[in-house]
Design an enzyme around this catalytic site. Sequence first.
Site, PDB file in Angstrom:
ATOM      1  N   ASP A  40     -20.082  77.226  84.846  1.00  0.00           N
ATOM      2  CA  ASP A  40     -19.784  76.347  85.936  1.00  0.00           C
ATOM      3  C   ASP A  40     -19.220  77.255  87.098  1.00  0.00           C
ATOM      4  OD1 ASP A  40     -18.892  73.685  87.056  1.00  0.00           O
ATOM      5  OD2 ASP A  40     -17.145  74.679  87.334  1.00  0.00           O
TER       6      ASP A  40
ATOM      7  N   GLU B 202     -22.791  89.949  70.411  1.00  0.00           N
ATOM      8  CA  GLU B 202     -22.168  90.449  69.364  1.00  0.00           C
ATOM      9  C   GLU B 202     -22.678  89.639  68.253  1.00  0.00           C
ATOM     10  OE1 GLU B 202     -18.004  89.690  69.933  1.00  0.00           O
ATOM     11  OE2 GLU B 202     -17.815  91.223  71.686  1.00  0.00           O
TER      12      GLU B 202
HETATM   13  C1  GLC Z   1     -19.542  72.591  89.608  1.00  0.00           C
HETATM   14  C2  GLC Z   1     -19.643  71.140  88.827  1.00  0.00           C
HETATM   15  C3  GLC Z   1     -18.838  70.231  89.639  1.00  0.00           C
HETATM   16  C4  GLC Z   1     -17.379  70.562  89.624  1.00  0.00           C
HETATM   17  C5  GLC Z   1     -17.167  71.852  90.129  1.00  0.00           C
HETATM   18  C6  GLC Z   1     -15.771  72.347  90.139  1.00  0.00           C
HETATM   19  O1  GLC Z   1     -19.963  72.522  90.702  1.00  0.00           O
HETATM   20  O2  GLC Z   1     -20.884  71.113  88.656  1.00  0.00           O
HETATM   21  O3  GLC Z   1     -19.110  69.043  88.978  1.00  0.00           O
HETATM   22  O4  GLC Z   1     -16.803  69.502  90.406  1.00  0.00           O
HETATM   23  O5  GLC Z   1     -18.151  72.826  89.706  1.00  0.00           O
HETATM   24  O6  GLC Z   1     -15.636  72.636  88.563  1.00  0.00           O
END
Ligand code: GLC
Length: 552
Positions: free
Chosen positions: A207, A259
């Site tokens: 993310d 790993e």
């Molecule tokens: C990314 C995710 C989104 C989230 C953001 C913060 O863009 O796809 O849904 O709100 O990160 O974590």
Amino acid sequence: MPDAQPWWTSTVIYQVYPRSFADSNGDGVGDLQGIIGKLDHLVDLGVGSIWVSPFFKSPQRDVGYDVADFRDVAPEYGTIDDAQELIDQAHAKGLKVLFDLVLNHTSDEHPWFVESRSSRTNPKADWYVWADGLTGRDGKPKPPNNWRSELQLPRRWQWGEERQQWYLASFLSFQPDLNWRHPELRAEMFDMVRMWLGRGVDGFRLDIFGSIMHDEALRDNDRRPMIESGMPRVQASNHTVNTDENFILAADLRAVCDEFEGDDRVLLGEVFGGPDVLRRYVHDKGRDGLHLVFLFEFLASTYSAAKYRRLIAQFETDFPAPLVPTYVVENHDRARSLSRLGGDLRKARVVATLLCTLRGVPVLYQGQEIGMENQYIPLRHANDPIPGVVARWLPEWLNKRMPERLNRDEVRTPMQWTPEPGAGFTADGVTPWLPINANHRTRNVETETADADSLLNWYRALLALRAERTSLHSGELTLLESIDETIVFVRRSGDDAVVVAANLGSATLQVPLALGGDGPVLLTSDRGAVVRPGMATLPPHAAVVIDASTSA
Ligand code: GLC
């Protein structure tokens, strides 16, 4: 011929959004047992991997993207044993499993942050990014620099009263950024990654990885309004996004994955930037980093043969083999593709054809395969935190006309399994966490399974063919010259070859097939399509896949 390439180069990824996938215990919220119960749908569909959005312990202010414990499961989704069962059951059915790692930040309710914010001297004081600020002309504290949040809100900094300091929050105020320069934090995060790998997870979607390291000297970003990846930005992000240290961290994380036995765990980055930047995430200064990165241009593009052709050519140039591009038109943050296509299922079939037959890894979002559409939900009813901070002032009539959905709830409504009340997502009489789209009575897995011409059966046919033909899952791609509204390409691996031809125009067109294309038609999205040697006659918004092996 056995495939010499690692599995992830030819897989198809399916994103499961746990809260909205399947509710096994009748509380209106999807859960891990719900996912386990629906794995056969994914096997029937023909995908190879599932990416599961976060189900970790969380106050759910950003539906799990605000983690309060990376090593435990939110009680409404199940237990750690359920997570293990999900991994094991998926494996037993031949599916790979990717979890979603939010490495950039935690929830402000994570015990680490509660401790970190309590004083400047506690053991976790530097696990997050804290900085002294400036004093404004009014005598009030001012953030240390001009950095805007990823949502372009004026401040990437939030005030911590107890410490009298600012903490960095790249996304929303309740998502404080972790300090990856701190050795203990780093070690703990890598150990957490090892814990999930040890439990058998095949990889991770990362993310907002592009924001993970920021300029250590906290220099101001350049004041340059611009459009970046199709999104307006008030300032450049030269000191907050895609910094050199990000590429080093990508390689360090890769080393952790390597790993593990087999060296075949995969990292898929949510990163934004030009091709040079994206390629640096994959390989930089002699070190391998992420295996795959999302390419969002297809998602952002309007439906147009000329634009798609340009993007295919660009992806081929930017990610030549052995690199692998990704193709994506939907996720839990962006408008449903069928809604962007004006609800035209013929266009959805063409887009599906491209996704499943181009060279690269397709990433599908749950419900895309049945043609789920946005469900309008007014901003004032949003569960999603974004409307509350960026769109409080936005009149509803304008919100309705926006091409992207500011209220992401609209693209996150429950999966539609059956025509019954509850849509097979939850029991009849239970109020689901988000409203079920009324079109579930006709648009659902059960009804579409019984309809030979449904979008679902089209996806199944495409993915079955893709699995069967080496040219489609691992071959090279040659884009052919074609007239304006059409796209024609060849996929080839040794003697195995197919030609894909699509008409994205609103008139019937003769499409020359130049290379090969004399063999049997393998799939057609429209019964009106006619293929003769060297030429296809395609109705509006239609695509065909033709066997070209014999003419190799
Ligand atoms: C990314 C995710 C989104 C989230 C953001 C913060 O863009 O796809 O849904 O709100 O990160 O974590």
